[in-house]
Design an enzyme around this catalytic site. Structure first.
Site, mmCIF file in Angstrom:
data_model
loop_
_atom_site.group_PDB
_atom_site.id
_atom_site.type_symbol
_atom_site.label_atom_id
_atom_site.label_comp_id
_atom_site.label_asym_id
_atom_site.label_seq_id
_atom_site.Cartn_x
_atom_site.Cartn_y
_atom_site.Cartn_z
ATOM 1 N N TYR A 81 22.522 -7.801 -5.046
ATOM 2 C CA TYR A 81 21.963 -6.305 -4.879
ATOM 3 C C TYR A 81 20.690 -6.255 -4.123
ATOM 4 C CZ TYR A 81 22.516 -1.418 -6.100
ATOM 5 O OH TYR A 81 22.622 -0.229 -5.975
ATOM 6 N N SER A 101 38.191 5.923 -8.880
ATOM 7 C CA SER A 101 36.878 5.346 -9.219
ATOM 8 C C SER A 101 36.329 6.683 -9.937
ATOM 9 C CB SER A 101 35.963 5.219 -8.022
ATOM 10 O OG SER A 101 35.675 5.944 -7.337
ATOM 11 N N GLY A 120 31.903 -0.483 -0.977
ATOM 12 C CA GLY A 120 32.644 -1.221 -0.038
ATOM 13 C C GLY A 120 33.566 -2.376 -0.739
ATOM 14 N N LYS A 148 36.034 2.174 -17.589
ATOM 15 C CA LYS A 148 34.542 1.763 -17.499
ATOM 16 C C LYS A 148 34.179 1.102 -19.040
ATOM 17 C CE LYS A 148 30.986 3.507 -15.127
ATOM 18 N NZ LYS A 148 30.488 2.360 -14.357
#
Length: 374
Positions: free
Chosen positions: A95, A195, A288, A369
């Site tokens: 990250y 998502s 992505g 999640k």
């Protein structure tokens, strides 16, 4: 990560006794607690990593000694914290922004104020708070940070939504507002619609009478996914295979051509978003997942004048707009309290962190999640 310091038990007793003696005339028990709270937090249990690598290999749960609570610090007893993809990427070391190791994981969460420093006036024990702006070190039972890094939220907010409101819902909100001027009756298109960001885009758009065209993957359970998105307010839901036609815009029916599209997948899924866009439309990429590049045809630029943009929440929150995010978060939490903003989560005991991590990394198939509950 909060700096951690420790002192001997005898030194702590001596210092505590001295301070209590100085304040002996103050009979209020709350003042005595406040005096003690300006010293040290309770010991904490934390998920730490000493090096970057595979999260299930480099993370471990350890006991942390008490941390110093300075005069402007707040000690928060954590209640819940999610495992976000960005958390996993930080541990992996890929990250762009990450804390120095050794570090405590987690950038988002919610907790209850346990102790406050002697100069803290706007917070009191029992207040429900979230980190704002986002900051590292949320995967531990007690977190000590300066008062400026906490934001008080309504106590009637479900903890799983307070814990997860910033990264995904705020991303959805900002992308709907920052690139084109959307008005009632307009249309947006997106891939990765299942998502959490995708679900939030659908619901926020619906609350503003904006239509959504949603693209999902061809996989087992796609029919159930379509029905779930429809219940959230999606106008149209297509699998990628359904869009294998010459003119995808013929599938829009009476919906206007989208002026903006959102891409979190890349590869062919990004190309499908661009095919829906109207003349002069914009595609915003914020992820992505396929790890495949975005390919845009020459005609998309020459004849359609399509714009390709990117969005990264962390950069936005580090800008001069960061001060505006707290009212936005409050508005999103209000939608959650009114059950106008919903997404699937699984509350997992902190002691089951390893299992939750495996689920979050996709090792056990598609999962909700994962939200650690302390």
């Amino acid at each position: 990560m909060a700096l951690v310091r420790c002192c001997s038990a005898s030194a702590l007793r001596a210092l505590t006794g001295s301070l209590l003696t100085q304040r002996f005339s103050r009979s209020s028990s709350s003042l005595r607690v406040r005096s003690f709270s300006s010293l040290m937090s309770p010991p904490s249990t934390a998920v730490v990593y000493d090096q970057h690598g595979a999260p299930d290999a480099v993370t471990r749960i350890i006991k942390m000694p008490p941390a110093v609570v300075k005069e402007r610090d707040v000690c928060v007893k954590m209640l819940a914290s999610p495992i976000n993809p960005s958390d996993i990427n930080r541990i992996e070391g890929v990250y762009p922004v990450r804390p120095d190791v050794p570090a405590v994981g987690g950038y988002e969460g919610v907790g209850e104020i346990y102790l406050v420093g002697s100069q803290v006036e706007d917070f009191s024990p029992g207040d429900l708070v979230i980190p704002s702006p986002l900051t590292s070190g949320m995967w531990q039972t007690y977190v000590v940070k300066d008062q400026s890094l906490w934001h008080k939220v309504s106590k009637d907010t479900p903890i799983e939504y307070a814990a997860t409101i910033t990264v995904n819902p705020l991303t959805a909100l900002r992308m709907l507002e920052d690139f084109v001027h959307l008005k009632e009756g307009d249309t947006v298109v997106q891939n990765g619609a299942t998502s959490i960001v995708g679900q939030c885009i659908i619901q926020i758009a619906k609350s503003r009478n904006i239509h959504t065209v949603n693209i999902i993957r061809d996989r087992a359970g796609s029919n159930e996914a379509r029905e779930m998105l429809k219940k959230l307010g999606a106008d149209e839901v297509f699998t990628e295979t359904q869009l294998d036609v010459k003119n995808v815009k013929s599938l829009l029916g009476n919906l206007p051509e989208p002026s903006i599209g959102f891409n979190c997948v890349g590869g062919n899924a990004a190309s499908l978003v661009m095919r829906f866009l109207r003349q002069g439309g914009t595609m915003v990429t914020y992820g992505g997942m396929s790890k495949k590049p975005i390919t845009a045809s020459t005609s998309s630029f020459i004849f359609k004048d399509v714009s390709l943009r990117g969005f990264w929440l962390q950069k936005w929150m580090n800008s001069d707009k960061a001060n505006d995010c707290r009212p936005m978060i409050d508005n999103l939490l209000e939608l959650a309290r009114e059950e106008k903003l919903r997404y699937e989560m699984e509350l997992v005991p902190f002691s089951d962190f390893k299992l939750a991590l495996e689920k979050a990394m996709g090792k056990l198939g598609s999962q909700p999640k994962q939200v650690l509950q302390f």
